[in-house]
Design an enzyme around this catalytic site. Structure first.
Site, PDB file in Angstrom:
ATOM      1  N   ASN A  10      34.472  23.792  11.840  1.00  0.00           N
ATOM      2  CA  ASN A  10      34.337  25.244  11.683  1.00  0.00           C
ATOM      3  C   ASN A  10      34.219  25.539  10.185  1.00  0.00           C
ATOM      4  OD1 ASN A  10      34.596  28.005  11.642  1.00  0.00           O
ATOM      5  ND2 ASN A  10      36.741  28.033  12.339  1.00  0.00           N
ATOM      6  N   LYS A  12      33.642  28.248   8.768  1.00  0.00           N
ATOM      7  CA  LYS A  12      34.079  29.608   8.422  1.00  0.00           C
ATOM      8  C   LYS A  12      33.035  30.270   7.504  1.00  0.00           C
ATOM      9  CE  LYS A  12      38.764  28.249   9.336  1.00  0.00           C
ATOM     10  NZ  LYS A  12      40.189  28.387   9.072  1.00  0.00           N
ATOM     11  N   HIS A  98      39.095  33.114  17.562  1.00  0.00           N
ATOM     12  CA  HIS A  98      39.772  32.517  16.404  1.00  0.00           C
ATOM     13  C   HIS A  98      40.784  33.519  15.848  1.00  0.00           C
ATOM     14  CE1 HIS A  98      40.592  30.675  12.583  1.00  0.00           C
ATOM     15  NE2 HIS A  98      40.045  29.567  13.054  1.00  0.00           N
ATOM     16  N   GLU A 100      41.561  34.269  12.970  1.00  0.00           N
ATOM     17  CA  GLU A 100      41.071  35.073  11.844  1.00  0.00           C
ATOM     18  C   GLU A 100      40.267  36.269  12.338  1.00  0.00           C
ATOM     19  OE1 GLU A 100      39.246  31.837   9.692  1.00  0.00           O
ATOM     20  OE2 GLU A 100      41.230  31.032   9.231  1.00  0.00           O
ATOM     21  N   GLU A 169      45.383  26.453  18.342  1.00  0.00           N
ATOM     22  CA  GLU A 169      45.498  26.534  16.885  1.00  0.00           C
ATOM     23  C   GLU A 169      46.702  27.399  16.512  1.00  0.00           C
ATOM     24  OE1 GLU A 169      41.443  25.680  14.920  1.00  0.00           O
ATOM     25  OE2 GLU A 169      41.611  27.826  15.234  1.00  0.00           O
ATOM     26  N   GLY A 175      44.967  26.314   7.761  1.00  0.00           N
ATOM     27  CA  GLY A 175      44.704  26.429   6.329  1.00  0.00           C
ATOM     28  C   GLY A 175      45.957  26.326   5.464  1.00  0.00           C
ATOM     29  N   SER A 215      45.057  22.483  10.051  1.00  0.00           N
ATOM     30  CA  SER A 215      45.311  21.438   9.048  1.00  0.00           C
ATOM     31  C   SER A 215      45.163  20.031   9.614  1.00  0.00           C
ATOM     32  CB  SER A 215      46.688  21.633   8.398  1.00  0.00           C
ATOM     33  OG  SER A 215      46.748  22.892   7.753  1.00  0.00           O
TER      34      SER A 215
HETATM   35  P1  PGA Z   1      42.049  24.358   9.036  1.00  0.00           P
HETATM   36  O1  PGA Z   1      41.384  25.445  10.000  1.00  0.00           O
HETATM   37  O2  PGA Z   1      41.626  22.999   9.541  1.00  0.00           O
HETATM   38  O3  PGA Z   1      41.501  24.663   7.668  1.00  0.00           O
HETATM   39  O4  PGA Z   1      43.526  24.546   9.132  1.00  0.00           O
HETATM   40  C1  PGA Z   1      41.240  25.231  11.377  1.00  0.00           C
HETATM   41  C2  PGA Z   1      40.569  26.426  12.005  1.00  0.00           C
HETATM   42  O5  PGA Z   1      40.872  27.551  11.586  1.00  0.00           O
HETATM   43  O6  PGA Z   1      39.735  26.300  12.918  1.00  0.00           O
END
Ligand code: PGA
Length: 260
Positions: A10, A12, A98, A100, A169, A175, A215
């Site tokens: 992803n 983003k 997601h 976010e 997640e 992140g 992560s």
């Molecule tokens: P990350 O994000 O691997 O940077 O923690 C995962 C995601 O948001 O899909």
């Protein structure tokens, strides 16, 4: 039939058009040779057409994904992109739910509409669920994720639900560099699979791909992927580093699904 094992990157909101070409090219090269799993690149909209072209020769296992779509198929929705439009540039998957995007106001009800629109348009959906830190601290994660699934997904018919990949997640792990431990993730994945079993049936539950995200990197992927119910990863930050992404793909490809 065994379930599909998958590693999805992803990106983003990262990479200019030219940077995206370089990253896609490098990611593809580092992921080569892992055709026993599905590798997904979820790029920003501007990259879809070109990256789709780059994936063509490997389309039996490398797939193109978008990171969002609208719930209507067309019309006066300035700035939005429909599932049909994504299909027309070669996307096979879309990420929905997601955290976010939920944080920007997307509700379970809206996500249910988006999931059904995406499936009707012929897309497969990577549907994200996961609890915030304060919910985990009071041990409320199962109830939280159950509600997200019931409201967002479990209205789908059997054949529609089979187009869904679930991504667990935990928000506190996204992140942050703070990964869920393999045991914590396995526990939630097994719980999610048990909910799918109750709502649908054994076959649908056994075939449902459940990814871990938050992560996940080349150092912890191996341990996470050793768990029976962790079928792969949704990778954010590490998917922007092609070599590391390739190593996560290789970690998944090296561990085949073993039935209980
Ligand atoms: P990350 O994000 O691997 O940077 O923690 C995962 C995601 O948001 O899909």
């Amino acid at each position: 039939m065994a379930r599909t094992l998958m590693v999805a990157g992803n990106w983003k909101m990262n990479k200019s058009f030219l940077e995206g070409l370089v990253l896609a090219n490098d990611a593809i090269n580092h992921a080569l040779g892992s055709a026993n799993i599905t590798v997904v690149l979820a790029t920003p909209f501007i990259h879809l057409h070109t990256v789709g072209g780059m994936l063509k020769d490997y389309s039996h296992y490398m797939k193109l994904a978008a990171q969002n779509c609208h719930h209507e198929s067309q019309g006066a929705y300035t700035g939005e992109i429909s599932a049909d439009m994504l299909r027309s540039v070669g996307a096979e998957y879309v990420i929905l739910g997601h955290s976010e995007r939920r944080a920007m106001g997307e509700t379970d009800e809206l996500l249910a509409k988006k999931a059904s629109a995406a499936i009707k348009a012929g897309l497969k959906v990577i549907f994200c669920v996961g609890e915030p830190a304060e919910v985990r601290e009071r041990n409320g994660q199962e109830r939280f994720v159950k509600l997200q699934l019931e409201r967002g997904l479990f209205n789908l018919a059997d054949d529609e639900f089979r187009q869904i990949t679930i991504a667990y997640e935990p928000i506190w792990a996204i992140g942050t560099g703070k990964t869920a431990s393999p045991d914590q993730a396995q526990e939630m994945h097994a719980y999610i699979r048990s909910l799918v079993r109750q709502c649908y049936n054994n076959l649908v539950a056994d075939e449902c791909t459940i990814l871990y995200g938050g992560s996940c990197n080349a150092l912890n992927a191996n341990d996470l992927f050793s768990k029976h119910d962790i079928d792969g990863g949704l990778i954010g930050g590490a998917s922007l580093r092609a070599e590391e992404f390739g190593n996560i793909v290789k970690a998944r490809a090296a561990k085949q699904y073993i039935r209980n």
